[in-house]
Write an enzyme that holds these catalytic residues in place. Sequence first.
Site, PDB file in Angstrom:
ATOM      1  N   ASP A 197       7.161  -0.844   8.341  1.00 13.79           N
ATOM      2  CA  ASP A 197       6.385   0.376   8.115  1.00 13.79           C
ATOM      3  C   ASP A 197       5.533   0.677   9.325  1.00 13.79           C
ATOM      4  OD1 ASP A 197       4.225  -1.373   7.718  1.00 13.79           O
ATOM      5  OD2 ASP A 197       4.825  -1.602   5.613  1.00 13.79           O
ATOM      6  N   MET A 226      -9.326  -0.459   6.311  1.00 11.87           N
ATOM      7  CA  MET A 226      -9.043   0.682   5.423  1.00 11.87           C
ATOM      8  C   MET A 226     -10.342   1.355   4.992  1.00 11.87           C
ATOM      9  SD  MET A 226      -5.968  -0.777   3.018  1.00 11.87           S
ATOM     10  CE  MET A 226      -6.682  -2.337   2.595  1.00 11.87           C
ATOM     11  N   LYS A 267       7.781   5.433   4.726  1.00 10.19           N
ATOM     12  CA  LYS A 267       7.946   6.793   4.228  1.00 10.19           C
ATOM     13  C   LYS A 267       9.194   6.883   3.375  1.00 10.19           C
ATOM     14  CE  LYS A 267       6.256   9.250   8.172  1.00 10.19           C
ATOM     15  NZ  LYS A 267       7.080   9.217   9.367  1.00 10.19           N
TER      16      LYS A 267
HETATM   17  N1  SAH Z   1      -2.323  -6.844   7.101  1.00 12.96           N
HETATM   18  C1  SAH Z   1      -3.023  -6.030   8.057  1.00 12.96           C
HETATM   19  C2  SAH Z   1      -4.011  -5.086   7.412  1.00 12.96           C
HETATM   20  C3  SAH Z   1      -3.377  -4.088   6.475  1.00 12.96           C
HETATM   21  S1  SAH Z   1      -4.530  -2.943   5.821  1.00 12.96           S
HETATM   22  C4  SAH Z   1      -3.709  -6.933   9.076  1.00 12.96           C
HETATM   23  O1  SAH Z   1      -3.806  -8.152   8.868  1.00 12.96           O
HETATM   24  O2  SAH Z   1      -4.124  -6.416  10.118  1.00 12.96           O
HETATM   25  C5  SAH Z   1      -4.413  -1.629   6.949  1.00 12.96           C
HETATM   26  C6  SAH Z   1      -5.673  -1.502   7.762  1.00 12.96           C
HETATM   27  O3  SAH Z   1      -5.667  -2.406   8.844  1.00 12.96           O
HETATM   28  C7  SAH Z   1      -5.904  -0.167   8.394  1.00 12.96           C
HETATM   29  O4  SAH Z   1      -6.423   0.777   7.493  1.00 12.96           O
HETATM   30  C8  SAH Z   1      -6.883  -0.507   9.476  1.00 12.96           C
HETATM   31  O5  SAH Z   1      -8.172  -0.705   8.941  1.00 12.96           O
HETATM   32  C9  SAH Z   1      -6.389  -1.869   9.910  1.00 12.96           C
HETATM   33  N2  SAH Z   1      -5.508  -1.812  11.095  1.00 12.96           N
HETATM   34  C10 SAH Z   1      -4.301  -2.383  11.201  1.00 12.96           C
HETATM   35  N3  SAH Z   1      -3.797  -2.214  12.431  1.00 12.96           N
HETATM   36  C11 SAH Z   1      -4.727  -1.510  13.119  1.00 12.96           C
HETATM   37  C12 SAH Z   1      -4.803  -1.033  14.449  1.00 12.96           C
HETATM   38  N4  SAH Z   1      -3.828  -1.227  15.328  1.00 12.96           N
HETATM   39  N5  SAH Z   1      -5.918  -0.355  14.815  1.00 12.96           N
HETATM   40  C13 SAH Z   1      -6.919  -0.153  13.961  1.00 12.96           C
HETATM   41  N6  SAH Z   1      -6.892  -0.588  12.692  1.00 12.96           N
HETATM   42  C14 SAH Z   1      -5.811  -1.261  12.277  1.00 12.96           C
END
Ligand code: SAH
Length: 378
Positions: free
Chosen positions: A156, A289, A178
């Site tokens: 995704d 998030m 999507k």
């Molecule tokens: N499993 C993921 C998090 C999933 S929740 C992890 O461990 O990173 C999704 C959230 O992760 C987004 O809403 C944002 O807050 C954050 N996120 C993930 N990748 C990001 C990035 N490259 N830049 C900024 N925020 C990011």
Amino acid sequence: MLVVGDARPARRVLAQYLAVGAEVFHLGGPLPERGRAGNAEHAGAAGRAGNAEHAGHAAQTPIVHVHTVQPPRSPTAWSDLVSAVELVVLVEATAQTDALITAACLRHRTWLTREPAAETSAMGSVTLVGGGPGSAGLLTVAAMDALRRADVVFYDRLGPSDLLEKWAPGAELVDVGKAPGHHARPQREIERMLVAAALRGDTVVRLKGGDPFVFGRGGEEVIACREAGVAVTVIPGVTSAIAVPAAAGIPVTHRGVSRLFTVISGHTPIGDRDLTHLIGLGGTIVVLMGISTLGQMLGGLSRLGMRADMPVAIIERGFADDQRTTICSLDRADEMMRTTGVRSPAVVVIGDVVTLAARGDEAADALLREAAQFALFE
Ligand code: SAH
């Protein structure tokens, strides 16, 4: 080129060479009627051609264009076949066929290479792979290895996906971020897709952004696989909760400044009770998030007694070319949000460590000196 071996064990070799544009002749058992791996729902080839649902990478591995050749009946016929191609890839053959091919290749100076057969167990498996925060460099060696062996990759938007075709050359790539109508696919449907592919015998990779177990619903996917009797493993990833602040120069802990960090989801509003606890802990707060509930959260922290000059950082699109970091104090956050129009995906960091991002400015330097002193006496 000529690939020798039944379709299923040779599927990765076939896909790899087709992906780089080779004209491929195949000698072996019949190709599955629909799709690369006999995979009616997601697979390449015939199944894919008219399959709008997975159109993203659809037309890229048209195995339907493989020329099927019949086994030659004499050494001369082998010679004719081998001399017509530039490369022979031997995946599987009987000792007798192997000897015939080797001799013919030697005679005609045709390149001959041997590649391992792909697994062909009736039951596939699922590997949940943490893909890191989007930068190719933060993919682990284990993740790369799993991708290389995959028959199908469900990915995704948050994971690194630009180079997937290179990392998983033998795999079908399915964007589950999507659905056809551009809605997010329901989680249960993704779980069903993973399980169904594994039950068909595919080596399945579920590539997730960051770490699969940090707000990634990885746990649910593991449970779904176990309930269906599908073998499942998890490869942890670099989480954005730590890596994205780091990309902005912010360490989530720093000796003398913060000795703990809390990672919290702002997907739904964080209640006063939790906010009070967070303030009480006195460490770094990292919110994922959190953009849609940011105003409510910062307002709550301030109302519940957090220092007005507490630094807040919002790092948008970490590791992307247009990564943006906005830093301000808690009491000015409202105004900042209005003027900068911050957007998801973003990581929010609240705590004194934020000041460390701005090394070189006076306040940051003072904090660092203080921290160093503190560390000295600890
Ligand atoms: N499993 C993921 C998090 C999933 S929740 C992890 O461990 O990173 C999704 C959230 O992760 C987004 O809403 C944002 O807050 C954050 N996120 C993930 N990748 C990001 C990035 N490259 N830049 C900024 N925020 C990011």
